[in-house]
Motif scaffolding. Structure first.
Motif, PDB file in Angstrom:
ATOM      1  N   GLN A   1       0.838  -1.207   0.000  1.00 15.83           N
ATOM      2  CA  GLN A   1       0.000   0.000   0.000  1.00 15.83           C
ATOM      3  C   GLN A   1       0.865   1.248   0.000  1.00 15.83           C
ATOM      4  O   GLN A   1       0.610   2.209  -0.738  1.00 15.83           O
ATOM      5  CB  GLN A   1      -0.914   0.004   1.227  1.00 15.83           C
ATOM      6  N   LEU A   2       1.892   1.217   0.835  1.00 16.08           N
ATOM      7  CA  LEU A   2       2.803   2.356   0.914  1.00 16.08           C
ATOM      8  C   LEU A   2       3.487   2.597  -0.428  1.00 16.08           C
ATOM      9  O   LEU A   2       3.549   3.738  -0.909  1.00 16.08           O
ATOM     10  CB  LEU A   2       3.857   2.099   1.992  1.00 16.08           C
ATOM     11  N   GLN A   3       3.989   1.549  -1.050  1.00 18.97           N
ATOM     12  CA  GLN A   3       4.669   1.696  -2.334  1.00 18.97           C
ATOM     13  C   GLN A   3       3.731   2.264  -3.388  1.00 18.97           C
ATOM     14  O   GLN A   3       4.132   3.103  -4.208  1.00 18.97           O
ATOM     15  CB  GLN A   3       5.235   0.348  -2.783  1.00 18.97           C
ATOM     16  N   ALA A   4       2.471   1.818  -3.367  1.00 21.68           N
ATOM     17  CA  ALA A   4       1.495   2.338  -4.323  1.00 21.68           C
ATOM     18  C   ALA A   4       1.247   3.829  -4.084  1.00 21.68           C
ATOM     19  O   ALA A   4       1.149   4.617  -5.044  1.00 21.68           O
ATOM     20  CB  ALA A   4       0.190   1.554  -4.223  1.00 21.68           C
TER      21      ALA A   4
ATOM     22  N   ASP B   1       6.314  -4.704  -4.532  1.00 21.02           N
ATOM     23  CA  ASP B   1       6.522  -6.090  -4.110  1.00 21.02           C
ATOM     24  C   ASP B   1       6.488  -6.292  -2.602  1.00 21.02           C
ATOM     25  O   ASP B   1       6.677  -7.402  -2.112  1.00 21.02           O
ATOM     26  CB  ASP B   1       7.866  -6.595  -4.645  1.00 21.02           C
ATOM     27  N   GLY B   2       6.242  -5.217  -1.846  1.00 23.12           N
ATOM     28  CA  GLY B   2       6.203  -5.360  -0.403  1.00 23.12           C
ATOM     29  C   GLY B   2       7.561  -5.448   0.258  1.00 23.12           C
ATOM     30  O   GLY B   2       7.650  -5.713   1.459  1.00 23.12           O
ATOM     31  N   ILE B   3       8.628  -5.212  -0.514  1.00 22.45           N
ATOM     32  CA  ILE B   3       9.990  -5.280   0.019  1.00 22.45           C
ATOM     33  C   ILE B   3      10.542  -3.867   0.165  1.00 22.45           C
ATOM     34  O   ILE B   3      10.455  -3.056  -0.760  1.00 22.45           O
ATOM     35  CB  ILE B   3      10.903  -6.112  -0.901  1.00 22.45           C
ATOM     36  N   LEU B   4      11.107  -3.571   1.321  1.00 21.78           N
ATOM     37  CA  LEU B   4      11.670  -2.251   1.568  1.00 21.78           C
ATOM     38  C   LEU B   4      13.063  -2.180   0.949  1.00 21.78           C
ATOM     39  O   LEU B   4      14.074  -2.364   1.619  1.00 21.78           O
ATOM     40  CB  LEU B   4      11.730  -1.975   3.082  1.00 21.78           C
TER      41      LEU B   4
ATOM     42  N   LEU C   1       3.295   6.908   9.140  1.00 18.40           N
ATOM     43  CA  LEU C   1       3.600   7.480   7.820  1.00 18.40           C
ATOM     44  C   LEU C   1       2.563   7.040   6.795  1.00 18.40           C
ATOM     45  O   LEU C   1       2.075   7.864   6.002  1.00 18.40           O
ATOM     46  CB  LEU C   1       4.995   7.054   7.375  1.00 18.40           C
ATOM     47  N   LEU C   2       2.227   5.755   6.813  1.00 20.43           N
ATOM     48  CA  LEU C   2       1.224   5.256   5.871  1.00 20.43           C
ATOM     49  C   LEU C   2      -0.087   6.017   6.044  1.00 20.43           C
ATOM     50  O   LEU C   2      -0.732   6.400   5.057  1.00 20.43           O
ATOM     51  CB  LEU C   2       1.013   3.758   6.093  1.00 20.43           C
TER      52      LEU C   2
END
Length: 390
Positions: free
Chosen positions: A340-343, A356-359, A386-387
């Protein structure tokens, strides 16, 4: 002697057909590889024997798509990989192969802890080297369109190893991604950096620890390892540090970090003129490390920040460093929350790569920029707060 000019011709100079690049029917793809090999100078009988029985392996593709372990945060990941048993066995292996480690340290200036850590993580000191057929793995991944530019040249490198008597298409096994031996090297890396350290006339990375360790050391040297220099050191940071200056791509001299209040947790920092990055893998409330120039070489071996930092840290432990201070990091994000954060970051114009859910490095950079914009501690550690703000 390796036919390096022939290998270079095949992998670098030949025009590549659409089928050979990736995709299409698998049998047609293999036929294209055969034609390229023969155009490059291999005889038809050798090529046919090499590719006989090669098949696409769905298990390889499944493994390539399911690397969820890298979603774990550094503290959890490192504690999972670094057990007391692995530490004890590493120290035992250091004594057992003291002569080869001394040779490595003299020849390449690479601390034994670095090689021991790779040896431990890649194959548990040679005990678990993988049972995937290597040729099937390489051809499957070369045919797949996710990373053909990495794996296609490895097929021809394996063919060169075969022609030298150092690869068996039916029997050579290793990791799902085509790596072979105790320190898990791809065929092209074996061709370029393989060392016959035990003097038997062959480079046997699966059965000879001296060959594997010396080859791994030569590869690290080839990738740019700076002899007799540190790679990672745990530090303490002051409460008023400008966190926006931290991160793998923001480097200062050791003297500058000292002036800002960064201090070693034990021992002394490196040469004051040496450049270093300040890493906070789980934010300003978690562990802190200075990463010296040799740390960057790790990313030539593996692209995962969490894996690389853990391997580098384990190397320091095997060389005598204390266990890190885990601190009390803020709660991180789950895999679904990270997506969600990446999006959200992508929607704001940040390049985070694959969602991909990877930081990873790009996600960390984007997080740090948004933290700074929102007036949050800019330590590149994404939190539920932050999210929510995004």
């Amino acid at each position: 002697m390796l036919r390096s000019s022939l290998f270079a011709l095949i992998t670098l100079a030949l025009p590549v057909t659409a089928h050979a690049q990736c995709g299409g029917g698998f049998s047609n793809f293999v036929s294209s590889l055969k034609e390229e090999a023969m155009t490059g100078g291999y005889d038809r009988a050798t090529v046919n024997r090499f590719f006989k029985g090669v098949r696409q392996d769905p298990a390889i593709l499944k493994a390539d798509r399911a690397q969820g372990v890298f979603q774990k945060p550094f503290v959890e990941f490192s504690q999972r990989l670094i057990s007391q048993g692995r530490l004890d066995r590493g120290r035992a292996m250091s004594k057992k192969y003291d002569a080869i480690f001394r040779r490595i340290e003299t020849t390449y200036g690479i601390d034994r802890g670095v090689l021991l850590a790779f040896w431990a993580f890649e194959t548990d000191y040679g005990a678990v080297q993988g049972n995937f057929n290597t040729l099937n793995a390489l051809v499957t991944l070369a045919h797949d369109c996710r990373r053909p530019e990495l794996f296609r040249p490895q097929v021809f490198a394996a063919l060169e190893l075969y022609s030298n008597g150092d690869f068996d298409p039916q029997k050579t096994t290793g990791a799902w991604a085509g790596e072979i031996g105790m320190v898990q090297m791809l065929p092209r890396d074996i061709l370029e950096n393989g060392v016959d350290a035990d003097g038997d006339g062959h480079v046997r990375l699966k059965t000879s620890a001296p060959d594997a360790l010396m080859s791994g050391a030569k590869m690290l040297s080839h990738l740019g390892w700076r002899p007799n220099e540190p790679w990672l050191q745990e530090v303490k940071i002051p409460a008023d540090l400008d966190l926006s200056q931290t991160g793998a791509y923001r480097k200062k001299s050791v003297a500058q970090w000292q002036k800002l209040g960064v201090a070693p947790r034990e021992g002394r920092l490196a040469n004051p003129n040496m450049k270093a990055a300040l890493l906070l893998p789980q934010g300003h409330k978690g562990p802190a490390f200075l990463a010296y120039p040799n740390f960057d070489v790790y990313f030539e071996w593996n692209q995962s920040f969490t894996y690389v930092l853990t391997a580098a840290y384990f190397g320091t432990r095997l060389s005598g460093a204390d266990r890190y201070d885990a601190g009390n990091p803020d709660k991180g994000l789950s895999g679904s929350q990270m997506k969600q954060l990446q999006a959200k970051l992508q929607a704001r114009g940040h390049d985070v790569g694959e969602i991909d859910g990877i930081l990873g490095a790009r996600t960390r950079q984007a997080v740090q920029q948004e933290q700074k914009r929102l007036g949050l501690p800019a330590d590149a550690w994404p939190t539920p707060a932050l999210l929510s703000r995004l």
